[in-house]
Design a protein around this motif. Structure first.
Motif, PDB file in Angstrom:
ATOM      1  N   ALA A 136      56.160 -16.391  -6.391  1.00 34.09           N
ATOM      2  CA  ALA A 136      55.394 -16.074  -5.175  1.00 34.09           C
ATOM      3  C   ALA A 136      54.298 -17.117  -5.000  1.00 34.09           C
ATOM      4  O   ALA A 136      53.264 -17.060  -5.681  1.00 34.09           O
ATOM      5  N   ILE A 142      59.530 -14.583   0.893  1.00 39.09           N
ATOM      6  CA  ILE A 142      59.664 -13.324   0.157  1.00 39.09           C
ATOM      7  C   ILE A 142      60.933 -13.330  -0.702  1.00 39.09           C
ATOM      8  O   ILE A 142      60.934 -12.844  -1.834  1.00 39.09           O
ATOM      9  N   SER A 146      62.118 -11.818  -4.441  1.00 38.14           N
ATOM     10  CA  SER A 146      63.197 -10.825  -4.525  1.00 38.14           C
ATOM     11  C   SER A 146      64.345 -11.318  -5.397  1.00 38.14           C
ATOM     12  O   SER A 146      64.840 -10.585  -6.263  1.00 38.14           O
ATOM     13  N   VAL A 179      59.088  -6.095   0.524  1.00 38.60           N
ATOM     14  CA  VAL A 179      59.361  -6.954  -0.636  1.00 38.60           C
ATOM     15  C   VAL A 179      60.502  -6.335  -1.436  1.00 38.60           C
ATOM     16  O   VAL A 179      60.273  -5.611  -2.406  1.00 38.60           O
ATOM     17  N   LEU A 197      50.297  -8.227  -1.498  1.00 40.43           N
ATOM     18  CA  LEU A 197      51.603  -7.603  -1.687  1.00 40.43           C
ATOM     19  C   LEU A 197      51.561  -6.598  -2.832  1.00 40.43           C
ATOM     20  O   LEU A 197      50.843  -6.803  -3.818  1.00 40.43           O
ATOM     21  N   VAL A 199      54.172  -5.669  -5.416  1.00 42.82           N
ATOM     22  CA  VAL A 199      55.475  -6.081  -5.957  1.00 42.82           C
ATOM     23  C   VAL A 199      55.860  -5.047  -7.006  1.00 42.82           C
ATOM     24  O   VAL A 199      55.063  -4.773  -7.923  1.00 42.82           O
TER      25      VAL A 199
END
Ligand code: MF3
Ligand code: CO
Ligand code: CO
Length: 246
Positions: A136, A142, A146, A179, A197, A199
């Protein structure tokens, strides 16, 4: 949200510190014999004592301050009179609102004598998070995050849950972008410096498929295999992301 100013950055940090404190309190009391409702009560007390609000309570009608998900429950387990026993793996997920900013984090705890394969599962969820955020960086996408989570998890033989994802976070618990824990490098929303974010890899010892209980919340693995969840709130930068809930 994309934080620009120190006030916003510090707001996100402060909310995240509340979440971390509540996770620590949960970890300290979790042992065979306690109910998930007793853990939830301590979490709520900790959040409120710090002047924050448990965001989950009342969110889309959700009844409690935390989600507590035991064994084959992946996420969104509703605290109840269920008694924790030795051998259980217990995921605790907490979101708190402080001064208009949200923090969100989850851990899976091993209680008592836990099977080695479940300990490995818990470690893999954490490792998947760190490998995800290594990918990231401002300028990326994104899908970089992932795909890294998916590749690591599947390489180690775990199922990667698809029905539930990580998310942007800020003034609201769930913001754009999504995400996912699966996807393709170089695709998806752009990563920008300041983007906040949550995550949160959710992985299983079996299938990626989940089913929802009649309560409308509890998400379980379809095959009954155990699952683990590891989540932090982070801020994307030009270098390594700042992790707010450690
Ligand atoms: N904390 C969860 C997440 O990681 C959301 C909780 S859903 C609620 O996104 F209904 F419990 F609030
Ligand atoms: Co969460
Ligand atoms: Co989240």
């Amino acid at each position: 949200m994309i934080v620009k100013y120190d006030t916003e950055r510090n707001g996100m940090r402060a909310a995240s510190r509340v979440v971390k404190a509540a996770l620590d309190e949960a970890q300290n009391m979790i042992r065979p014999g306690v109910t998930t409702l007793e853990i939830d009560a301590v979490i709520e007390k900790t959040i409120r004592a710090m002047g924050a609000i448990p965001s989950s309570k009342g969110f889309c009608g959700y009844p409690n301050a935390s989600c507590i998900s035991v064994n084959d429950v992946v996420v969104h387990g509703i605290p109840s009179l269920q008694v924790i026993k030795s051998g259980d793996i217990v995921s605790v997920d907490i979101t708190a609102l402080l001064n208009g900013y949200q923090g969100d984090a989850a851990r899976t705890f091993a209680v008592g004598d836990v099977a080695q394969a479940d300990l490995d599962l818990i470690d893999a969820a954490e490792a998947a998070f760190f490998i995800g955020i290594e990918n990231a960086k401002a300028g990326g996408r994104i899908g970089d995050v992932s795909s890294a989570i998916q590749l690591y998890s599947e390489l180690h033989g775990y199922g990667v849950v698809r029905a539930l994802t990580g998310h942007g976070i800020g003034h609201k618990m769930h913001e754009a972008p999504e995400v996912p824990n699966f996807g393709k490098k170089g695709t998806g929303a752009p990563l920008k410096a300041g983007l906040c974010l949550a995550v949160e890899p959710m992985i299983t010892r079996g299938t990626w498929q989940v089913k929802i209980d009649r309560d409308g919340w509890t998400a379980r693995t379809k095959d009954g295999s155990n699952a683990a969840h590891y989540e932090n709130t982070v801020i994307v930068t030009d270098g390594a992301p700042e992790i707010l809930t450690l």
